[in-house]
Enzyme design. Sequence first.
Site, PDB file in Angstrom:
ATOM      1  N   LYS A 130       0.837  -1.200   0.000  1.00 27.37           N
ATOM      2  CA  LYS A 130       0.000   0.000   0.000  1.00 27.37           C
ATOM      3  C   LYS A 130       0.874   1.253   0.000  1.00 27.37           C
ATOM      4  CE  LYS A 130      -3.912   1.740   2.805  1.00 27.37           C
ATOM      5  NZ  LYS A 130      -4.731   1.413   3.995  1.00 27.37           N
TER       6      LYS A 130
ATOM      7  N   SER B 188      -9.626   1.282   3.298  1.00 27.90           N
ATOM      8  CA  SER B 188      -8.789   2.125   2.459  1.00 27.90           C
ATOM      9  C   SER B 188      -7.729   1.351   1.691  1.00 27.90           C
ATOM     10  CB  SER B 188      -8.089   3.183   3.340  1.00 27.90           C
ATOM     11  OG  SER B 188      -7.131   2.579   4.200  1.00 27.90           O
TER      12      SER B 188
ATOM     13  N   SER C 145      -9.686  -1.164   7.530  1.00 29.43           N
ATOM     14  CA  SER C 145      -9.211  -0.959   6.161  1.00 29.43           C
ATOM     15  C   SER C 145      -8.496  -2.137   5.524  1.00 29.43           C
ATOM     16  CB  SER C 145      -8.294   0.268   6.101  1.00 29.43           C
ATOM     17  OG  SER C 145      -9.041   1.441   6.296  1.00 29.43           O
TER      18      SER C 145
END
Length: 448
Positions: free
Chosen positions: A64, A144, A168
Site C-alpha cells: 500500500k 482504504s 481498512s
Amino acid sequence: MSNTHIKSVDLINYYINKIIELDQNNIKYNSVYKINSHAISYAKALDQENKLRSKIHGMPVLIKDNINTFDMTTTAGTTILKDFIPNEDATLVKTLRDYGAIILGKTNLTELACFKTFTGVNGYSSQGGQVLCPWDIKADPSGSSTGSAVAISLGLAPFAIGTETGGSIMSPSMRNGIVGLKPTIGLVPRTGILPISHTLDTAGPMAKKVSDVALLLSYMRSNDPMDPITLNKEDKFVDYTTFLNTSQVKRIGIVKTSAYPTSDDQEDMFDKVCKDLSTLGYELIDVVVPEVEKIYPIMKYEFKHDLNSYLKKEGLSIELKDIVYYNLDHSEENLKYGQDVLIEALEETSGLLNEEAYLEALDERDEIKAKVAQLFEDKQIDMLYFINYTSIGPECGFPTLTVPVGFGKNHMPLGTYFLAPYYKEGNLIEVAHKLENHLNIDFDPLKK
C-alpha cells in the site's frame, strides 16, 4: 535459486505484464499505482544467490502506498507528497527485503487511508485516481486498502500488504473476495508507515488463500525498538503456516447481533457458515459482546500529533496545516470530495493528546479490551465469529481475519469476520483454512 525453481525474474516479468495488460487496459481497475522500476534487477540478483533466504525468496509483494520505500515514492494518495521518496524503507519493508521478497510496486488507496473526508469515495485519491471493484465496476470497492485488495482479487501478485486503523484491511478484503488478516497490534512494526493513530494502526497480509496469508505473516512479524509496542511479544520467528493443519481451536463464540446494518445475504451466509463450522467439529457458543462507540476520537486526536511527527522524522518541512492549505490552493485537483476530516483534526485538536474526549475514548478501549479478554476466559472460547463488521478488533487491537465463504444475490463475495485473543493469529488461520478447504469455492472475478 536452483534450476528446479521458477526463476524470480520470470515471475516478476509475468506479474508486471499482467498488471499492464489487466489493471491498466480496457477496464482500468487502477489497483496498482506504480510498478517498481528496480524489481527486475532485484529479481536477477536474487536468482544468482546460492541459497534461498526464506520461503518468500524472490517472490513479489505489492504494498500500500502509505508504506515507506527508499526506491519508490510514498504518497498516501496525496499530490503534496507525489515526489516524496523516503530516505529508508519502513521497518516492515526492510524485513521483507532481508528475507528475499521483492517489492513489485505500490497499490492505490483511499487518500490518507480514509482520513481526509467524511464524504469521500472508497478507492479514490487525488494522486492515484479511482480504483474499481472487479466484481462490479459500479460497486463500492471499499477502503482504504482498496488497491491491495483489488490487485489480489485480479491475481496481479501472490501477496499484498494493507494497513488498518478502523477496518481498512478487513472491509476491502470482504468486498473483493480475498483473505485479509489484521494482526494483533504490535505484531508488525509501524515505523515508516504514514500514520493515523499509534493506538490503532497496523499493517497486515492479504492474499487469495489462507496459506499465503499465513506465509507472508511469518515474515512480517518482528520487534522494532522504534515502535515500542512491538516489544511486548517474544522476539522470535514464528512460522504461521504450521497452524494451517492444527486442531487447537475447540470452541467458537458466535455473535449474532451487530451495531451495523446487516443484509439478508449476510444473515443467510452467517447461518450457513455456522453449520459448516459445526460440521468441521467446532463447538459453537452464543455470546454477547460489548459495542464500541468511541473509536473515532482516538483517530481524531492522535492524527495531528502522529502525522506531524512522521513528517518531521522524514525530513519534510510540512505539517497537517500545510497539507490543508495546499489542498485549498490546488482545490481543483485535491478537493473533489472535500477535506472536512483534515480540517476537523487541524482546528479541533491540540496535538497534545490531553483532550477529555480522547482520554474518555482510551478509557472505553481499556474497558472493552478487559471485557472481551474476560469473555474468552469465562466462556473458554478460542475465537469469535461476528455476523458483521465490528470495531472491537481495530479499537482494541485483537487480531481479525476474513475469508470469502460465498456470494450474495448480486454475486458479490461475502466474507467472515473472525476475531481471536491477542497473538492468537494461529487460531484464525486454522479455522479459516479448514473452512476454505471445506467450501472449495473459486473466487475469481474474471470468471463471474
